[in-house]
Design a protein around this motif. Structure first.
Motif, PDB file in Angstrom:
ATOM      1  N   SER A  61      37.236  31.824  52.145  1.00  0.00           N
ATOM      2  CA  SER A  61      38.158  32.013  51.005  1.00  0.00           C
ATOM      3  C   SER A  61      39.588  32.203  51.494  1.00  0.00           C
ATOM      4  CB  SER A  61      37.750  32.950  49.813  1.00  0.00           C
ATOM      5  OG  SER A  61      38.805  32.888  48.910  1.00  0.00           O
ATOM      6  N   LYS A  62      40.510  31.203  51.105  1.00  0.00           N
ATOM      7  CA  LYS A  62      41.842  31.723  51.104  1.00  0.00           C
ATOM      8  C   LYS A  62      42.574  32.366  49.987  1.00  0.00           C
ATOM      9  CE  LYS A  62      42.462  28.333  54.758  1.00  0.00           C
ATOM     10  NZ  LYS A  62      43.195  26.995  55.103  1.00  0.00           N
ATOM     11  N   GLN A  63      43.724  32.427  49.763  1.00  0.00           N
ATOM     12  CA  GLN A  63      44.687  33.067  48.686  1.00  0.00           C
ATOM     13  C   GLN A  63      44.284  32.150  47.477  1.00  0.00           C
ATOM     14  OE1 GLN A  63      46.643  35.655  47.937  1.00  0.00           O
ATOM     15  NE2 GLN A  63      46.500  34.809  45.813  1.00  0.00           N
ATOM     16  N   PRO A  64      43.819  32.313  46.523  1.00  0.00           N
ATOM     17  CA  PRO A  64      43.470  31.632  45.408  1.00  0.00           C
ATOM     18  C   PRO A  64      44.988  31.167  44.837  1.00  0.00           C
ATOM     19  CG  PRO A  64      42.905  33.729  44.494  1.00  0.00           C
ATOM     20  CD  PRO A  64      42.965  33.661  46.171  1.00  0.00           C
ATOM     21  N   LEU A  65      44.854  29.966  44.264  1.00  0.00           N
ATOM     22  CA  LEU A  65      46.272  29.344  43.708  1.00  0.00           C
ATOM     23  C   LEU A  65      46.258  29.591  42.402  1.00  0.00           C
ATOM     24  CD1 LEU A  65      46.295  26.008  45.827  1.00  0.00           C
ATOM     25  CD2 LEU A  65      47.498  28.129  46.212  1.00  0.00           C
ATOM     26  N   GLU A  66      47.363  29.596  41.380  1.00  0.00           N
ATOM     27  CA  GLU A  66      47.431  29.907  40.094  1.00  0.00           C
ATOM     28  C   GLU A  66      46.711  29.148  39.281  1.00  0.00           C
ATOM     29  OE1 GLU A  66      51.756  30.329  39.629  1.00  0.00           O
ATOM     30  OE2 GLU A  66      51.639  32.247  39.230  1.00  0.00           O
ATOM     31  N   TYR A  67      46.587  27.549  39.553  1.00  0.00           N
ATOM     32  CA  TYR A  67      45.842  26.782  38.886  1.00  0.00           C
ATOM     33  C   TYR A  67      44.317  26.785  39.033  1.00  0.00           C
ATOM     34  CZ  TYR A  67      45.548  23.737  43.175  1.00  0.00           C
ATOM     35  OH  TYR A  67      45.402  23.322  44.178  1.00  0.00           O
ATOM     36  N   GLU A  68      43.953  27.500  39.955  1.00  0.00           N
ATOM     37  CA  GLU A  68      42.686  27.665  40.117  1.00  0.00           C
ATOM     38  C   GLU A  68      42.054  28.657  39.218  1.00  0.00           C
ATOM     39  OE1 GLU A  68      41.067  27.121  44.536  1.00  0.00           O
ATOM     40  OE2 GLU A  68      42.868  28.170  44.563  1.00  0.00           O
ATOM     41  N   VAL A  69      40.601  28.449  38.611  1.00  0.00           N
ATOM     42  CA  VAL A  69      40.027  29.766  38.024  1.00  0.00           C
ATOM     43  C   VAL A  69      39.308  30.399  39.086  1.00  0.00           C
ATOM     44  CG1 VAL A  69      38.528  29.890  36.090  1.00  0.00           C
ATOM     45  CG2 VAL A  69      40.175  28.133  35.846  1.00  0.00           C
ATOM     46  N   SER A  70      39.412  31.563  38.755  1.00  0.00           N
ATOM     47  CA  SER A  70      38.723  32.518  39.882  1.00  0.00           C
ATOM     48  C   SER A  70      38.131  33.722  39.198  1.00  0.00           C
ATOM     49  CB  SER A  70      39.747  33.022  41.090  1.00  0.00           C
ATOM     50  OG  SER A  70      40.142  31.994  41.748  1.00  0.00           O
ATOM     51  N   ILE A  71      36.900  34.232  39.915  1.00  0.00           N
ATOM     52  CA  ILE A  71      36.237  35.595  39.445  1.00  0.00           C
ATOM     53  C   ILE A  71      36.172  36.320  40.566  1.00  0.00           C
ATOM     54  CG2 ILE A  71      34.228  36.657  38.695  1.00  0.00           C
ATOM     55  CD1 ILE A  71      33.669  34.290  36.995  1.00  0.00           C
ATOM     56  N   PHE A  72      36.969  37.711  40.457  1.00  0.00           N
ATOM     57  CA  PHE A  72      36.851  38.402  41.806  1.00  0.00           C
ATOM     58  C   PHE A  72      35.961  39.466  41.489  1.00  0.00           C
ATOM     59  CE2 PHE A  72      41.169  36.503  40.581  1.00  0.00           C
ATOM     60  CZ  PHE A  72      41.229  35.989  41.900  1.00  0.00           C
ATOM     61  N   VAL A  73      35.040  39.699  42.456  1.00  0.00           N
ATOM     62  CA  VAL A  73      34.120  40.945  42.472  1.00  0.00           C
ATOM     63  C   VAL A  73      34.444  41.732  43.723  1.00  0.00           C
ATOM     64  CG1 VAL A  73      31.747  41.413  42.661  1.00  0.00           C
ATOM     65  CG2 VAL A  73      32.370  39.331  41.346  1.00  0.00           C
ATOM     66  N   GLU A  74      34.529  43.143  43.417  1.00  0.00           N
ATOM     67  CA  GLU A  74      34.866  44.062  44.558  1.00  0.00           C
ATOM     68  C   GLU A  74      33.847  45.197  44.474  1.00  0.00           C
ATOM     69  OE1 GLU A  74      35.310  45.870  47.036  1.00  0.00           O
ATOM     70  OE2 GLU A  74      37.332  44.870  47.182  1.00  0.00           O
ATOM     71  N   PRO A  75      32.778  44.907  45.559  1.00  0.00           N
ATOM     72  CA  PRO A  75      31.737  45.824  45.509  1.00  0.00           C
ATOM     73  C   PRO A  75      31.806  47.428  45.814  1.00  0.00           C
ATOM     74  CG  PRO A  75      31.291  43.947  46.513  1.00  0.00           C
ATOM     75  CD  PRO A  75      32.577  43.779  46.379  1.00  0.00           C
ATOM     76  N   LYS A  76      32.952  47.563  46.435  1.00  0.00           N
ATOM     77  CA  LYS A  76      33.408  48.875  46.756  1.00  0.00           C
ATOM     78  C   LYS A  76      33.743  49.789  45.665  1.00  0.00           C
ATOM     79  CE  LYS A  76      35.439  47.496  51.196  1.00  0.00           C
ATOM     80  NZ  LYS A  76      36.839  47.098  51.917  1.00  0.00           N
TER      81      LYS A  76
END
Length: 486
Positions: A61-76
């Motif tokens: 994965s690269k830096q997601p762009l503004e027009y993309e819809v993203s879900i971010f999970v941080e297991p730490k």
């Protein structure tokens, strides 16, 4: 002597090394390396119902762009420990259950309590004598018996106890059972009725505290371990059915001076006592009054809450849950009741009813809630029985004329959480980049991550699930809910 000391020292060092090694294994960071993501989907206007729809692998994965819809999970970043999800076995549920054939009874039990065939419920709420979802009002004592010498749970042996025992058997693991009264007996109250509010008279505080003890001991003698209890269902509501009003100060003082000490004295000090058990609107004031009093607070495991604050026409007050969690982080939050009101058989498959569950569960968990309990697990084709006409929806209804079970969208929305998130899981930091989606994640003790994603919009959404430098790309249908297991 020296040799023995050397041996002991060697064993101590070995044990310490083993413990450290075990600790390293247990604290091994979550990784997406070589992980396959299984996607399960339920969606409106489709036949998808907890259906496996995808099997994906992570890519860079690269830096997601503004027009993309993203879900971010941080297991730490982990938060509360998960307690479970379940529903209530009320008199109404048990009476309807008794009218089903043995085959349909087992189907219902599997649908709720079997992890493979159903959605794996692990919480069970029940009532201390009658509620509105009973065929009539009753108590376990003769009228006026403040000594409780006539106490008997024989009423529950006909329907409710057999169903609870069948649920325990089907679950195959310990069910967490907790109980709630809707009203003290009429003679103990200011209005001399179990219905329409009233308050507990001070001269009966001790007798009422003794009543909880009698109930817990009687149920446990029947082989049903009671994890805990809530003090009073909806203590600020004057209902047409069984109800009793406690101000925050009254509930605090009853807990501090009567119920807490009595439970402890009777050898039930390990039972968890839950306060409030009412809507999100006033929960912060109740928390301030009870949890700020050290003598009362020491008896309170945490706070229960419902979702009916929207009766005024307003929106759900999800942020109040978070404010209690922030102010009293050592206290647990438990959703103790929710259902879709105003039963209408034409709306069995009304999709918004299911979405109401998904929205509430994601928000409540993200605000620190440890467990979530639906109301009646089963009602009939009239939304009852209910002795005051307060007919409601359940996730599953039984048509007692045809003998068939009717599964509503609510059942599947709850299942997207309860089937996959197991006891002792840890909630994991999860955020979405667009308001059309909602999401929460939990890491199970077996190392499997569970991410639930809900699409409230009228259009399908393509989204990235991003963890560190890896991602998958998923499509979720309009008005759909997905569970990703990886």
């Amino acid at each position: 002597m020296k040799r023995t000391a050397t041996t002991v020292a060697f064993l101590a060092v070995s044990f310490l090394a083993l413990a450290q090694q075990k600790s390293k294994i247990q604290s091994k960071p979550f990784s997406t390396k070589d992980k396959t993501v299984i996607v399960y989907t339920t969606a409106d206007s489709t036949k998808l119902r907890l259906t496996q729809t995808d099997k994906l692998t992570f890519t860079a994965s690269k830096q997601p762009l503004e027009y993309e819809v993203s879900i971010f999970v941080e297991p730490k970043k982990t938060f509360q420990t998960f307690m479970g999800i379940g529903g209530a076995i009320t008199d109404a549920s048990a009476e309807v259950f008794a009218k089903l054939t043995k085959e349909k009874q087992q189907e219902l039990l599997n649908a709720y309590y079997n992890k493979e065939k159903g959605i794996g419920y692990s919480l069970l709420r029940s009532t201390i004598h009658s509620s509105d979802f009973s065929s009539g009002s009753y108590t376990y004592i003769k009228d006026g018996d403040a000594t409780l010498n006539s106490f008997s749970i024989d009423h529950d042996r006909q329907y409710r106890i057999p169903m609870i025992k069948e649920a325990m058997k089907t679950a195959g693991e310990k069910l967490t059972i907790y109980v709630t009264p809707w009203s003290p007996p009429a003679f103990m109250k200011s209005n001399k009725s179990m219905l329409k509010g009233g308050t507990l008279l001070p001269e009966y505080y001790q007798a009422w505290a003794n009543y909880y003890v009698k109930f817990v001991k009687a149920y446990e003698k029947e082989g049903m371990p009671i994890w805990g209890l809530t003090i009073q269902n909806e203590p600020m509501a004057t209902q047409t059915w069984e109800s009793c009003v406690y101000t925050a100060e009254a509930e605090r003082d009853f807990l501090k001076n009567f119920l807490g000490p009595t439970m402890k004295k009777e050898g039930l000090g390990d039972k968890k006592i839950v306060v409030w058990d009412h809507n999100r609107d006033l929960m912060n004031q109740r928390a301030n009054v009870i949890f700020s009093d050290p003598e009362a607070s020491k008896y309170a495991w945490g706070m229960g809450f419902h979702w009916y604050e929207n009766w005024t026409g307003g929106a759900p007050m999800f942020d109040n849950v978070n404010k209690v969690h922030e102010a009293y982080p050592t206290k647990n939050l438990l959703f103790t009741e929710g259902c879709v009101e105003r039963f209408d058989a034409k709306k069995y498959q009304f999709w918004a009813n299911g979405e109401r569950y998904g929205i509430a569960m994601i928000n409540d968990f993200n605000n620190g809630t440890v467990g979530w309990t639906d109301w009646n697990i089963l009602l009939d084709q009239n939304g009852g029985p209910n002795h005051v006409g307060n007919f409601c929806f359940a996730p599953i209804h039984a048509d007692t004329n045809s003998g068939e079970l009717i599964y509503t969208p609510s059942y599947y929305y709850i299942g997207h959480f309860s089937k996959f998130i197991r006891r002792d899981a840890k909630r994991v930091s999860t955020a979405v980049s667009r308001s059309s989606l909602l999401s929460t994640s939990f890491l199970n003790t077996n190392g499997k991550m569970v991410t639930v994603v809900m699409n409230k919009s009228d259009k399908k959404v393509t989204y990235n699930l991003i963890i560190a430098s890896e991602k998958i790309v998923v499509v979720i249908p309009a008005h759909g809910i997905q569970t990703l297991v990886y």
